[in-house]
Design a protein around this motif. Structure first.
Motif, PDB file in Angstrom:
ATOM      1  N   ARG A 155      31.579  34.116  35.801  1.00 45.73           N
ATOM      2  CA  ARG A 155      32.914  34.633  36.112  1.00 45.73           C
ATOM      3  C   ARG A 155      33.930  34.134  35.087  1.00 45.73           C
ATOM      4  NH1 ARG A 155      30.286  33.607  40.755  1.00 45.73           N
ATOM      5  NH2 ARG A 155      30.227  35.255  42.360  1.00 45.73           N
ATOM      6  N   ARG A 156      33.853  32.845  34.744  1.00 44.56           N
ATOM      7  CA  ARG A 156      34.792  32.312  33.759  1.00 44.56           C
ATOM      8  C   ARG A 156      34.499  32.847  32.357  1.00 44.56           C
ATOM      9  NH1 ARG A 156      34.186  26.709  36.513  1.00 44.56           N
ATOM     10  NH2 ARG A 156      36.147  26.376  37.599  1.00 44.56           N
ATOM     11  N   THR A 157      33.238  33.018  31.999  1.00 45.26           N
ATOM     12  CA  THR A 157      32.953  33.543  30.664  1.00 45.26           C
ATOM     13  C   THR A 157      33.396  34.997  30.545  1.00 45.26           C
ATOM     14  OG1 THR A 157      30.656  33.998  31.301  1.00 45.26           O
ATOM     15  CG2 THR A 157      31.080  31.935  30.169  1.00 45.26           C
ATOM     16  N   ASP A 158      33.165  35.810  31.564  1.00 49.33           N
ATOM     17  CA  ASP A 158      33.660  37.193  31.527  1.00 49.33           C
ATOM     18  C   ASP A 158      35.184  37.215  31.432  1.00 49.33           C
ATOM     19  OD1 ASP A 158      31.143  38.285  31.577  1.00 49.33           O
ATOM     20  OD2 ASP A 158      31.336  39.209  33.553  1.00 49.33           O
ATOM     21  N   ARG A 159      35.839  36.324  32.145  1.00 48.44           N
ATOM     22  CA  ARG A 159      37.303  36.245  32.078  1.00 48.44           C
ATOM     23  C   ARG A 159      37.758  35.841  30.677  1.00 48.44           C
ATOM     24  NH1 ARG A 159      39.729  31.597  35.634  1.00 48.44           N
ATOM     25  NH2 ARG A 159      38.888  30.390  33.885  1.00 48.44           N
ATOM     26  N   ALA A 160      37.064  34.875  30.079  1.00 46.91           N
ATOM     27  CA  ALA A 160      37.448  34.404  28.749  1.00 46.91           C
ATOM     28  C   ALA A 160      37.364  35.520  27.713  1.00 46.91           C
ATOM     29  CB  ALA A 160      36.564  33.235  28.341  1.00 46.91           C
ATOM     30  N   PHE A 161      36.374  36.394  27.858  1.00 48.43           N
ATOM     31  CA  PHE A 161      36.157  37.465  26.887  1.00 48.43           C
ATOM     32  C   PHE A 161      36.793  38.794  27.290  1.00 48.43           C
ATOM     33  CE2 PHE A 161      32.439  34.787  25.634  1.00 48.43           C
ATOM     34  CZ  PHE A 161      32.748  34.678  24.284  1.00 48.43           C
ATOM     35  N   ALA A 162      37.538  38.827  28.378  1.00 49.67           N
ATOM     36  CA  ALA A 162      38.053  40.111  28.884  1.00 49.67           C
ATOM     37  C   ALA A 162      38.960  40.800  27.875  1.00 49.67           C
ATOM     38  CB  ALA A 162      38.783  39.897  30.205  1.00 49.67           C
ATOM     39  N   ALA A 180      43.284  36.994  23.310  1.00 47.44           N
ATOM     40  CA  ALA A 180      43.607  35.862  24.166  1.00 47.44           C
ATOM     41  C   ALA A 180      42.337  35.394  24.875  1.00 47.44           C
ATOM     42  CB  ALA A 180      44.663  36.260  25.189  1.00 47.44           C
ATOM     43  N   TYR A 181      41.962  34.154  24.617  1.00 46.20           N
ATOM     44  CA  TYR A 181      40.775  33.553  25.222  1.00 46.20           C
ATOM     45  C   TYR A 181      41.244  32.751  26.436  1.00 46.20           C
ATOM     46  CZ  TYR A 181      36.216  31.137  25.236  1.00 46.20           C
ATOM     47  OH  TYR A 181      34.961  30.651  25.557  1.00 46.20           O
ATOM     48  N   ARG A 182      41.048  33.321  27.618  1.00 47.42           N
ATOM     49  CA  ARG A 182      41.575  32.706  28.842  1.00 47.42           C
ATOM     50  C   ARG A 182      40.584  31.677  29.370  1.00 47.42           C
ATOM     51  NH1 ARG A 182      45.129  36.034  32.890  1.00 47.42           N
ATOM     52  NH2 ARG A 182      46.412  35.627  31.054  1.00 47.42           N
ATOM     53  N   VAL A 183      41.008  30.428  29.378  1.00 46.52           N
ATOM     54  CA  VAL A 183      40.125  29.350  29.815  1.00 46.52           C
ATOM     55  C   VAL A 183      40.457  28.841  31.202  1.00 46.52           C
ATOM     56  CG1 VAL A 183      39.617  28.647  27.450  1.00 46.52           C
ATOM     57  CG2 VAL A 183      41.519  27.558  28.668  1.00 46.52           C
ATOM     58  N   GLY A 184      41.666  29.156  31.708  1.00 46.54           N
ATOM     59  CA  GLY A 184      42.026  28.668  33.030  1.00 46.54           C
ATOM     60  C   GLY A 184      42.995  29.598  33.729  1.00 46.54           C
TER      61      GLY A 184
END
Length: 276
Positions: free
Chosen positions: A20-27, A203-207
């Motif tokens: 879930r976090r990796t998909d979010r980071a690459f969205a 934008a690489y979203r990490v949190g």
């Protein structure tokens, strides 16, 4: 296909837990990659392979956009393949297979399209791997993949240590495809005709969420260069490193999110010659 990155074991399991976090980071990158894939995809009832498909989001985007395509996602990780199958069981023209993606491609030949979101940087021998892929393709078949630009252009990757100087020789890893001249030469040697890659800032979203610092810390202590540094550090040094990481993440916080500027290369290539 990969070297010391144990995608069939611990590394694959961690990525499965963090999908879930990796998909979010690459969205933010995904919209550029998905558009490039659709632009390169041949018309008609094509056969496509997603190499290193992870939890399946790139495979599914292609399958849903092109219901006339037969799409197969391949990954070394049993855990990631299980998640992908569960997530996208309702997509009728999409399947997933665990194993070495190059060998799977050879079993699926001829292919019209091969895609990858950040999966190709872990080839032990990229020229050999790309050459084997090229031989699975229909003439003029398309290859589309994304990869990170150098670590120095991705600030989230240097939160705990500066970027190492580029290696003189190829070494598999998340930033091993950072030099476009080297990658272009490898593709040409393997029988591909590649256009100049597109440089994509995203934008690489990490949190995110009520405590984005805690969320980002949990993510980056499991995946990425900070996680590797922590893994290799003496146990007594780890609490201070985690605290330093959290401080630097807090400085990047914007309300309920933490985004870092990131840069990737987006490659499109065509198979030269006849299928052999």
């Amino acid at each position: 296909m990969t070297s010391h990155f144990d995608w069939t074991g611990r590394v694959g399991d961690v990525w499965a837990e963090e999908w879930r976090r990796t998909d979010r980071a690459f969205a933010d990158l995904a919209r550029h990659l998905d558009a490039a894939i659709l632009a390169a995809a041949p018309a008609g009832a094509i056969a496509a392979l997603d190499l290193g498909c992870g939890a399946g989001v790139t495979s599914a985007a292609l399958a849903r956009a092109r219901p006339d395509a037969r799409v197969l996602g391949a990954d070394l990780s049993d855990a990631l393949i299980a998640i992908a199958r569960d997530r996208f069981a309702d997509v009728p023209n999409l399947g997933f297979e665990q194993g070495d993606a190059i060998a799977i491609a050879e079993g699926q030949a001829p292919l019209d399209l091969v895609v990858s979101r950040h999966g190709v940087m872990f080839f032990a021998d990229p020229v050999l791997a790309f050459g084997r892929l090229r031989r699975t393709m229909t003439p003029g078949g398309a290859l589309v993949f994304s990869c990170f630009a150098p670590a120095a252009e991705n600030p989230w990757a240097v939160l705990l240590a500066p970027a190492a100087p580029p290696a003189a020789a190829y070494v598999p890893g998340p930033f091993s495809f950072g030099d476009p001249d080297r990658v272009g030469a490898m593709l040409r040697q393997a029988g591909w005709e590649a256009a100049a890659p597109a440089r994509v800032a995203f934008a690489y979203r990490v949190g995110a969420g009520e405590d984005p610092v805690a969320d980002a810390t949990a993510f980056l202590t499991r995946i990425g260069p900070a996680a590797r540094l922590l893994h290799d550090a003496p146990p007594a040094d780890r609490p201070a490193l985690v605290a330093r990481l959290a401080d630097r993440l807090a400085a990047q916080r914007n309300a309920s999110t933490i985004d870092f500027p990131a840069v990737a290369w987006l490659w499109t290539a065509r198979a030269r010659g006849e299928l052999s």
